[in-house]
Design an enzyme around this catalytic site. Structure first.
Site, short mmCIF file in Angstrom:
data_model
loop_
_atom_site.label_atom_id
_atom_site.label_comp_id
_atom_site.label_asym_id
_atom_site.label_seq_id
_atom_site.Cartn_x
_atom_site.Cartn_y
_atom_site.Cartn_z
N LEU A 168 0.81 -1.21 0.00
CA LEU A 168 0.00 0.00 0.00
C LEU A 168 0.85 1.27 0.00
CD1 LEU A 168 -2.74 -1.05 2.58
CD2 LEU A 168 -2.68 -1.42 0.10
N HIS A 195 -3.48 4.25 -2.34
CA HIS A 195 -4.43 3.36 -1.67
C HIS A 195 -5.07 4.05 -0.47
CE1 HIS A 195 -1.63 0.24 -3.49
NE2 HIS A 195 -2.81 -0.15 -3.94
#
Length: 282
Positions: A33, A37
């Site tokens: 991530l 994100h």
């Protein structure tokens, strides 16, 4: 934050939220991530009572010579970021949990037409894998709203069409592309770039921005414009996979009458395949 690995546990939690009348948001990811994100998570938190994030590297959407085995997996760091962002639950299924009969016996979901152009032409079967896993996750999470990044513009349109065609009862929201200060679209695959390639990578966004400016200045000979900018992208050190001006609503070919446009590009820098897009109205 709850960490769930089975569909049964996920559905039990979802039933509790339903009893409480909570609005549930969902962000599907493959992990590793970054701030892009997290922007999806923030958008979900702003609209929903509870947010579920899934982390699953989906083998069904990778081709034979693609980077499934080397795809970056950073689970501990990912979970820490999600907990700090206030996510209620992270869903971490195994391949066996998602595909209990195996990949060869899996029922597929395929969105015709739009899945076969652009990235779909370069990566045969990719969007079949995407549509199948997202359909399964929607059935498991039963979200009220799902959030996807606009960087993967074609993917977003494929998922919207799938949800519409299959009469799915949820809203799909696209979240604007998160960029580094240089303009480079954030992506897990940016981690594959060498230092020298990372210096060069922002030129891709710069060039499609120039292309957009040309369109806004009145240049609607899209075939000639595309040919010229493919040359510029290649000259800058990339190897163009595709560059196209499309109708942003359905990714059909744009013409002089099209008002809602999207410029989509995929290009290799070394061995790393970068994608980006700009959509706008004329």
């Amino acid at each position: 934050m709850k960490s769930l690995t089975t569909v049964n546990d996920l559905r039990a939690l979802r039933r509790e939220w339903s009893k409480q009348g909570k609005v549930v948001g969902f962000v599907p990811t493959m992990g590793n991530l970054h701030d892009g994100h997290l922007q999806l998570v923030h958008a979900a938190k702003a609209k929903c009572d509870e947010v579920v994030v899934s982390i699953f590297v989906n083998p069904l959407q990778f081709g034979k010579n693609e980077d499934l085995d080397n795809y970056p997996r950073t689970l501990d760091a990912d979970k820490a970021k999600l907990e700090a962002a206030g996510v209620a639950a992270v869903f971490l299924p195994s391949v066996a949990e998602m595909y209990p009969r195996g990949l060869e016996q899996q029922t597929f979901v395929q969105v015709p037409g739009i899945s076969d152009i652009l990235c779909g032409a370069s990566r045969p079967g990719h969007f079949r894998g995407v549509a199948t896993i997202v359909c399964k996750l929607f059935n498991m999470v039963a979200p009220d709203i799902a959030f996807f990044g606009e960087k993967d513009f074609q993917q977003l349109q494929v998922i919207r069409l799938m949800a519409k065609d299959l009469s799915m009862n949820l809203e799909i929201i696209g979240v604007p592309t998160e960029r580094e200060a240089s303009g480079l679209a954030m992506s897990s695959r940016n981690g594959y770039l060498t230092d020298a390639e990372r210096e060069l990578a922002p030129q891709l966004y710069k060039l499609i921005s120039e292309m957009k400016a040309s369109v806004l200045a009145g240049n609607n000979d899209y075939a000639a414009l595309t040919e010229a900018f493919v040359g510029k992208i290649n000259h800058a050190g990339f190897k163009t996979d595709y560059l196209a001006v499309k109708n942003a609503t359905d990714l059909s070919d744009a013409d002089a009458e099209t008002e809602s446009l999207v410029i989509l590009v995929a290009a290799y820098l070394g061995t790393t395949r970068l994608i980006d897009n700009l959509y706008f109205s004329v």
